[in-house]
Design a protein around this motif. Structure first.
Motif, PDB file in Angstrom:
ATOM      1  N   VAL A 110       0.854  -1.184   0.000  1.00  0.00           N
ATOM      2  CA  VAL A 110       0.000   0.000   0.000  1.00  0.00           C
ATOM      3  C   VAL A 110       0.888   1.232   0.000  1.00  0.00           C
ATOM      4  O   VAL A 110       1.803   1.345   0.817  1.00  0.00           O
ATOM      5  CB  VAL A 110      -0.927   0.021   1.233  1.00  0.00           C
ATOM      6  N   VAL A 111       0.646   2.148  -0.935  1.00  0.00           N
ATOM      7  CA  VAL A 111       1.345   3.436  -0.976  1.00  0.00           C
ATOM      8  C   VAL A 111       0.310   4.509  -0.672  1.00  0.00           C
ATOM      9  O   VAL A 111      -0.563   4.790  -1.491  1.00  0.00           O
ATOM     10  CB  VAL A 111       2.005   3.690  -2.343  1.00  0.00           C
ATOM     11  N   ALA A 112       0.394   5.085   0.534  1.00  0.00           N
ATOM     12  CA  ALA A 112      -0.605   6.044   1.003  1.00  0.00           C
ATOM     13  C   ALA A 112       0.052   7.384   1.307  1.00  0.00           C
ATOM     14  O   ALA A 112       1.275   7.531   1.247  1.00  0.00           O
ATOM     15  CB  ALA A 112      -1.306   5.504   2.246  1.00  0.00           C
ATOM     16  N   GLY A 113      -0.783   8.362   1.640  1.00  0.00           N
ATOM     17  CA  GLY A 113      -0.275   9.679   1.984  1.00  0.00           C
ATOM     18  C   GLY A 113      -1.165  10.767   1.430  1.00  0.00           C
ATOM     19  O   GLY A 113      -2.158  10.494   0.744  1.00  0.00           O
ATOM     20  N   PRO A 114      -0.815  12.023   1.703  1.00  0.00           N
ATOM     21  CA  PRO A 114      -1.658  13.130   1.260  1.00  0.00           C
ATOM     22  C   PRO A 114      -1.597  13.336  -0.246  1.00  0.00           C
ATOM     23  O   PRO A 114      -0.674  12.856  -0.919  1.00  0.00           O
ATOM     24  CB  PRO A 114      -1.075  14.330   2.006  1.00  0.00           C
ATOM     25  N   THR A 115      -2.558  14.052  -0.760  1.00  0.00           N
ATOM     26  CA  THR A 115      -2.591  14.382  -2.176  1.00  0.00           C
ATOM     27  C   THR A 115      -1.341  15.162  -2.568  1.00  0.00           C
ATOM     28  O   THR A 115      -0.796  15.931  -1.777  1.00  0.00           O
ATOM     29  CB  THR A 115      -3.863  15.201  -2.481  1.00  0.00           C
ATOM     30  N   GLY A 162      -8.334   7.138   2.707  1.00  0.00           N
ATOM     31  CA  GLY A 162      -8.001   6.293   3.842  1.00  0.00           C
ATOM     32  C   GLY A 162      -9.030   5.229   4.158  1.00  0.00           C
ATOM     33  O   GLY A 162      -8.676   4.080   4.456  1.00  0.00           O
ATOM     34  N   LEU A 163     -10.308   5.588   4.105  1.00  0.00           N
ATOM     35  CA  LEU A 163     -11.346   4.613   4.412  1.00  0.00           C
ATOM     36  C   LEU A 163     -11.371   3.492   3.376  1.00  0.00           C
ATOM     37  O   LEU A 163     -11.587   2.323   3.708  1.00  0.00           O
ATOM     38  CB  LEU A 163     -12.716   5.288   4.493  1.00  0.00           C
ATOM     39  N   TYR A 164     -11.126   3.838   2.124  1.00  0.00           N
ATOM     40  CA  TYR A 164     -11.134   2.826   1.069  1.00  0.00           C
ATOM     41  C   TYR A 164      -9.966   1.862   1.256  1.00  0.00           C
ATOM     42  O   TYR A 164     -10.112   0.646   1.045  1.00  0.00           O
ATOM     43  CB  TYR A 164     -11.082   3.489  -0.313  1.00  0.00           C
ATOM     44  N   ILE A 165      -8.810   2.376   1.662  1.00  0.00           N
ATOM     45  CA  ILE A 165      -7.671   1.497   1.919  1.00  0.00           C
ATOM     46  C   ILE A 165      -7.983   0.564   3.080  1.00  0.00           C
ATOM     47  O   ILE A 165      -7.766  -0.650   2.999  1.00  0.00           O
ATOM     48  CB  ILE A 165      -6.402   2.327   2.193  1.00  0.00           C
ATOM     49  N   TRP A 196      -5.474  11.168   9.368  1.00  0.00           N
ATOM     50  CA  TRP A 196      -6.014   9.811   9.247  1.00  0.00           C
ATOM     51  C   TRP A 196      -4.892   8.789   9.225  1.00  0.00           C
ATOM     52  O   TRP A 196      -4.897   7.807   9.972  1.00  0.00           O
ATOM     53  CB  TRP A 196      -6.862   9.701   7.979  1.00  0.00           C
ATOM     54  N   PHE A 197      -3.909   8.995   8.354  1.00  0.00           N
ATOM     55  CA  PHE A 197      -2.863   7.993   8.186  1.00  0.00           C
ATOM     56  C   PHE A 197      -1.922   7.933   9.388  1.00  0.00           C
ATOM     57  O   PHE A 197      -1.403   6.856   9.713  1.00  0.00           O
ATOM     58  CB  PHE A 197      -2.086   8.256   6.896  1.00  0.00           C
ATOM     59  N   ARG A 198      -1.711   9.048  10.073  1.00  0.00           N
ATOM     60  CA  ARG A 198      -0.840   9.037  11.258  1.00  0.00           C
ATOM     61  C   ARG A 198      -1.417   8.157  12.361  1.00  0.00           C
ATOM     62  O   ARG A 198      -0.685   7.655  13.214  1.00  0.00           O
ATOM     63  CB  ARG A 198      -0.622  10.458  11.788  1.00  0.00           C
ATOM     64  N   ALA A 199      -2.734   7.973  12.352  1.00  0.00           N
ATOM     65  CA  ALA A 199      -3.376   7.157  13.386  1.00  0.00           C
ATOM     66  C   ALA A 199      -3.107   5.663  13.211  1.00  0.00           C
ATOM     67  O   ALA A 199      -3.400   4.875  14.108  1.00  0.00           O
ATOM     68  CB  ALA A 199      -4.887   7.409  13.382  1.00  0.00           C
ATOM     69  N   ASP A 200      -2.550   5.283  12.062  1.00  0.00           N
ATOM     70  CA  ASP A 200      -2.290   3.872  11.776  1.00  0.00           C
ATOM     71  C   ASP A 200      -0.813   3.578  12.020  1.00  0.00           C
ATOM     72  O   ASP A 200       0.054   3.909  11.200  1.00  0.00           O
ATOM     73  CB  ASP A 200      -2.671   3.558  10.326  1.00  0.00           C
ATOM     74  N   GLY A 201      -0.522   2.944  13.137  1.00  0.00           N
ATOM     75  CA  GLY A 201       0.858   2.673  13.511  1.00  0.00           C
ATOM     76  C   GLY A 201       1.552   1.627  12.658  1.00  0.00           C
ATOM     77  O   GLY A 201       2.756   1.380  12.831  1.00  0.00           O
TER      78      GLY A 201
END
Length: 305
Positions: A8-13, A103-106, A275-280
């Motif tokens: 998974v590659v996540a992060g802000p726009t 984030g919710l979709y991931i 959102w993403f910071r909440a996922d350790g």
């Protein structure tokens, strides 16, 4: 033989996720799965910074252009589709690489999540009340029934959804979001997050909106309006599109729409970061950087042993 990991590659726009996804796919014999809710829509190309054929460099991309703008995008539908795609990619011996900022979709794809039911009649009643009584009355009702959701709901669409869930199930909407726990059928999962300096990210967002405008965002919005964009429950709320629809209405100038789009995108990027910071479980990588793909590959190897 063990499954290839789901990357998974996540992060802000505007943080560089699409490019990293392609480069990882080239190195890991992978295919990319879109995890941007607005890139699910056909025709919403310029305003979502959807990857072009040239940028994709021959890497196969999934779950792009699968909805009309009049259709509603939902995380529950995405959950089913994304997991099917992950299984298909793995069955062909390739590495699935999920890329996006929704984030919710991931979480829907990778985590154990129960999605609450819907009821068109209940939703219609709440929408009618919203028109007659205004949002404050409904927000007061949500605060009484589900104060945790009321504290984070920021728009009328989510307000309606939270009250719909409370009305149907008698449970707060927040009880349907469990702790971070991977769905066994999609494991192993490695999540990478791109962290960009705030000033750099703001400039990248401003540059991106300017590029969208030069590429013809207003014309794209005009074409989509003719296809029913204003009637789409999800698509019409996309950042950039809602602002440039107001240009078509004569309410604001194109300059004002661009400025409002920049401001709204920056705010959205901050919400994504929160959102993403909440996922350790996410491995964070500083970006942009020349060695970003190397460091991403190292993080994947370290996580998978």
């Amino acid at each position: 033989m063990a499954h290839p990991p789901l990357i998974v590659v996540a992060g802000p726009t505007a943080s560089g996720k699409s490019q990293l996804g392609v480069e990882l796919a080239e190195r890991l014999d992978g295919e990319v799965i879109n995890a941007d809710s607005m890139q699910l829509y056909r025709g919403m190309d310029i305003g979502t910074a959807k990857i072009t054929a040239e940028e994709a460099r021959g890497i196969r991309h999934h779950l792009l252009d699968v909805l009309e703008v009049t259709e509603e995008a939902t995380a529950s539908a995405y959950q089913r589709q994304a997991r099917d795609v992950v299984a298909d990619i793995r069955a062909r011996g390739k590495t699935p690489i999920m890329v996006g900022g929704s984030g919710l979709y991931i979480r829907a794809a990778v985590d154990i999540i129960e999605f609450p039911p819907t009821d068109p009649d209940v939703r219609r009643q709440l929408e009618d009340r919203l028109q007659v009584e205004g949002p404050q009355a409904l927000r007061a009702q949500l605060r009484a029934a589900d104060p945790e959701s009321a504290a984070v709901v920021q728009d009328d669409r989510r307000l309606i959804r939270a009250l719909e869930v409370v009305t149907i199930t008698g449970r707060p909407f927040t009880t349907f979001m469990p702790p971070h726990q991977y769905e066994p059928s999609v494991e192993p999962v490695v999540q990478l997050g791109l962290r960009v300096n705030r000033e750099v990210l703001h400039q990248r967002i401003e540059d991106r909106v300017a590029t969208m405008r030069r590429r013809g965002l207003l014309d794209e919005v005009r074409q989509l309006a003719a296809q029913g964009l204003r009637h789409g429950k999800t698509a019409q709320h996309a950042i950039g599109y809602q602002q440039f629809l107001r240009v078509l209405d004569g309410a604001i100038s194109e300059d004002q729409a661009a400025e409002q789009t920049v401001t709204a995108t920056r705010k959205f990027a901050r919400r994504q970061e929160t959102w993403f910071r909440a996922d350790g479980r996410i491995h964070w990588l500083g970006a942009p950087a020349e060695d970003l793909t190397d460091r991403a590959e190292e993080a994947i190897r370290a996580a998978t042993g």
